[in-house]
Design a protein around this motif. Structure first.
Motif, PDB file in Angstrom:
ATOM      1  N   VAL A   1     -79.019   7.544  52.443  1.00  0.00           N
ATOM      2  CA  VAL A   1     -78.495   7.321  51.093  1.00  0.00           C
ATOM      3  C   VAL A   1     -77.215   6.494  51.236  1.00  0.00           C
ATOM      4  O   VAL A   1     -76.531   6.548  52.276  1.00  0.00           O
ATOM      5  N   PRO A   2     -76.881   5.692  50.236  1.00  0.00           N
ATOM      6  CA  PRO A   2     -75.724   4.787  50.369  1.00  0.00           C
ATOM      7  C   PRO A   2     -74.425   5.456  50.814  1.00  0.00           C
ATOM      8  O   PRO A   2     -73.718   4.928  51.665  1.00  0.00           O
ATOM      9  N   ASN A   3     -74.114   6.636  50.282  1.00  0.00           N
ATOM     10  CA  ASN A   3     -72.832   7.254  50.655  1.00  0.00           C
ATOM     11  C   ASN A   3     -72.852   7.897  52.047  1.00  0.00           C
ATOM     12  O   ASN A   3     -71.828   8.368  52.524  1.00  0.00           O
ATOM     13  N   ALA A   4     -74.004   7.873  52.729  1.00  0.00           N
ATOM     14  CA  ALA A   4     -74.078   8.401  54.093  1.00  0.00           C
ATOM     15  C   ALA A   4     -74.012   7.285  55.127  1.00  0.00           C
ATOM     16  O   ALA A   4     -73.963   7.550  56.327  1.00  0.00           O
ATOM     17  N   ARG A   5     -73.969   6.049  54.683  1.00  0.00           N
ATOM     18  CA  ARG A   5     -73.950   4.917  55.609  1.00  0.00           C
ATOM     19  C   ARG A   5     -72.551   4.721  56.198  1.00  0.00           C
ATOM     20  O   ARG A   5     -71.556   5.092  55.605  1.00  0.00           O
ATOM     21  N   ASN A   6     -72.521   4.154  57.380  1.00  0.00           N
ATOM     22  CA  ASN A   6     -71.265   3.884  58.103  1.00  0.00           C
ATOM     23  C   ASN A   6     -70.460   5.140  58.382  1.00  0.00           C
ATOM     24  O   ASN A   6     -69.238   5.097  58.451  1.00  0.00           O
ATOM     25  N   GLN A   7     -71.154   6.251  58.540  1.00  0.00           N
ATOM     26  CA  GLN A   7     -70.509   7.530  58.859  1.00  0.00           C
ATOM     27  C   GLN A   7     -70.957   8.064  60.220  1.00  0.00           C
ATOM     28  O   GLN A   7     -70.556   9.145  60.619  1.00  0.00           O
TER      29      GLN A   7
ATOM     30  N   GLY B   1     -76.739   7.449  61.001  1.00  0.00           N
ATOM     31  CA  GLY B   1     -77.854   6.654  61.514  1.00  0.00           C
ATOM     32  C   GLY B   1     -77.869   6.637  63.033  1.00  0.00           C
ATOM     33  O   GLY B   1     -78.920   6.770  63.662  1.00  0.00           O
ATOM     34  N   GLU B   2     -76.700   6.482  63.617  1.00  0.00           N
ATOM     35  CA  GLU B   2     -76.579   6.511  65.078  1.00  0.00           C
ATOM     36  C   GLU B   2     -77.025   7.865  65.618  1.00  0.00           C
ATOM     37  O   GLU B   2     -77.766   7.947  66.599  1.00  0.00           O
ATOM     38  N   PHE B   3     -76.604   8.934  64.966  1.00  0.00           N
ATOM     39  CA  PHE B   3     -76.968  10.290  65.388  1.00  0.00           C
ATOM     40  C   PHE B   3     -78.482  10.496  65.310  1.00  0.00           C
ATOM     41  O   PHE B   3     -79.100  11.031  66.241  1.00  0.00           O
TER      42      PHE B   3
ATOM     43  N   GLY C   1     -77.660  -6.917  59.331  1.00  0.00           N
ATOM     44  CA  GLY C   1     -76.937  -5.667  59.539  1.00  0.00           C
ATOM     45  C   GLY C   1     -77.712  -4.712  60.430  1.00  0.00           C
ATOM     46  O   GLY C   1     -77.145  -4.078  61.324  1.00  0.00           O
ATOM     47  N   ALA C   2     -79.021  -4.611  60.213  1.00  0.00           N
ATOM     48  CA  ALA C   2     -79.855  -3.734  61.040  1.00  0.00           C
ATOM     49  C   ALA C   2     -79.924  -4.261  62.476  1.00  0.00           C
ATOM     50  O   ALA C   2     -79.854  -3.480  63.427  1.00  0.00           O
ATOM     51  N   ILE C   3     -80.035  -5.565  62.623  1.00  0.00           N
ATOM     52  CA  ILE C   3     -80.080  -6.150  63.969  1.00  0.00           C
ATOM     53  C   ILE C   3     -78.787  -5.842  64.718  1.00  0.00           C
ATOM     54  O   ILE C   3     -78.813  -5.428  65.884  1.00  0.00           O
ATOM     55  N   ARG C   4     -77.641  -6.014  64.050  1.00  0.00           N
ATOM     56  CA  ARG C   4     -76.351  -5.675  64.692  1.00  0.00           C
ATOM     57  C   ARG C   4     -76.301  -4.196  65.050  1.00  0.00           C
ATOM     58  O   ARG C   4     -75.868  -3.822  66.149  1.00  0.00           O
ATOM     59  N   PHE C   5     -76.728  -3.337  64.128  1.00  0.00           N
ATOM     60  CA  PHE C   5     -76.706  -1.891  64.355  1.00  0.00           C
ATOM     61  C   PHE C   5     -77.531  -1.522  65.590  1.00  0.00           C
ATOM     62  O   PHE C   5     -77.035  -0.849  66.495  1.00  0.00           O
ATOM     63  N   TYR C   6     -78.770  -1.966  65.621  1.00  0.00           N
ATOM     64  CA  TYR C   6     -79.648  -1.575  66.722  1.00  0.00           C
ATOM     65  C   TYR C   6     -79.253  -2.228  68.048  1.00  0.00           C
ATOM     66  O   TYR C   6     -79.256  -1.556  69.080  1.00  0.00           O
ATOM     67  N   MET C   7     -78.892  -3.497  68.008  1.00  0.00           N
ATOM     68  CA  MET C   7     -78.628  -4.200  69.267  1.00  0.00           C
ATOM     69  C   MET C   7     -77.201  -3.995  69.767  1.00  0.00           C
ATOM     70  O   MET C   7     -76.998  -3.669  70.942  1.00  0.00           O
ATOM     71  N   GLU C   8     -76.224  -4.178  68.907  1.00  0.00           N
ATOM     72  CA  GLU C   8     -74.831  -4.093  69.356  1.00  0.00           C
ATOM     73  C   GLU C   8     -74.344  -2.656  69.458  1.00  0.00           C
ATOM     74  O   GLU C   8     -73.680  -2.290  70.425  1.00  0.00           O
ATOM     75  N   LYS C   9     -74.668  -1.841  68.488  1.00  0.00           N
ATOM     76  CA  LYS C   9     -74.157  -0.470  68.484  1.00  0.00           C
ATOM     77  C   LYS C   9     -74.990   0.464  69.360  1.00  0.00           C
ATOM     78  O   LYS C   9     -74.445   1.299  70.080  1.00  0.00           O
TER      79      LYS C   9
END
Length: 130
Positions: free
Chosen positions: A51-57, A60-62, A89-97
């Motif tokens: 959900v939008p308010n759960a992003r960048n917290q 997703g990584e967990f 954004g998804a590519i950065r998340f999966y590859m960089e993070k």
């Protein structure tokens, strides 16, 4: 969502268990490799939704780390997923993070740059640790 083999990890708010924050859906699959005689065992992520308010917290990584742990527990070769090239954004998340890389069967890894441009997605993977 009605595929019997699909599995879900569901995240709920600690303050209210009825408040759904997101989920990851996955299946345990045998995926092709560049060697016709070898199939890879993969925990394949089909969706990661928050959900939008759960992003960048960190949620997703967990959730993805949990999927990696499941893959390791079941002795999978890797965790895999498909991502649209337009979703930067998804590519950065999966590859960089998270440390995913282009899988050997991804268009960007196994085709010429000219041929790969015809595809609007890439396949990413990350080895499972024993």
């Amino acid at each position: 969502m009605r595929v019997p083999e699909m599995r879900y990890i569901i995240a709920r708010a600690a303050s209210n268990p009825l408040d759904l924050m997101g989920f990851v859906s996955f299946q345990i699959l045998h995926e092709e490799t560049m060697d016709d005689d070898i199939m890879a065992q993969a925990a394949y992520c089909f969706e990661l939704q928050l959900v939008p308010n759960a992003r960048n917290q960190g949620l997703g990584e967990f959730l993805m780390q949990l999927l990696e742990r499941i893959g390791s527990y079941w002795k999978m070769d890797k965790v895999m997923l498909t991502v649209f090239k337009a979703n930067k954004g998804a590519i950065r998340f999966y590859m960089e993070k998270l440390g995913f890389t282009l899988d050997e069967i991804s268009p960007g890894a196994c085709l010429s740059a000219l041929q790969a441009r015809r595809f609007d997605y890439e396949i990413l993977s990350k080895p499972c640790n024993p």
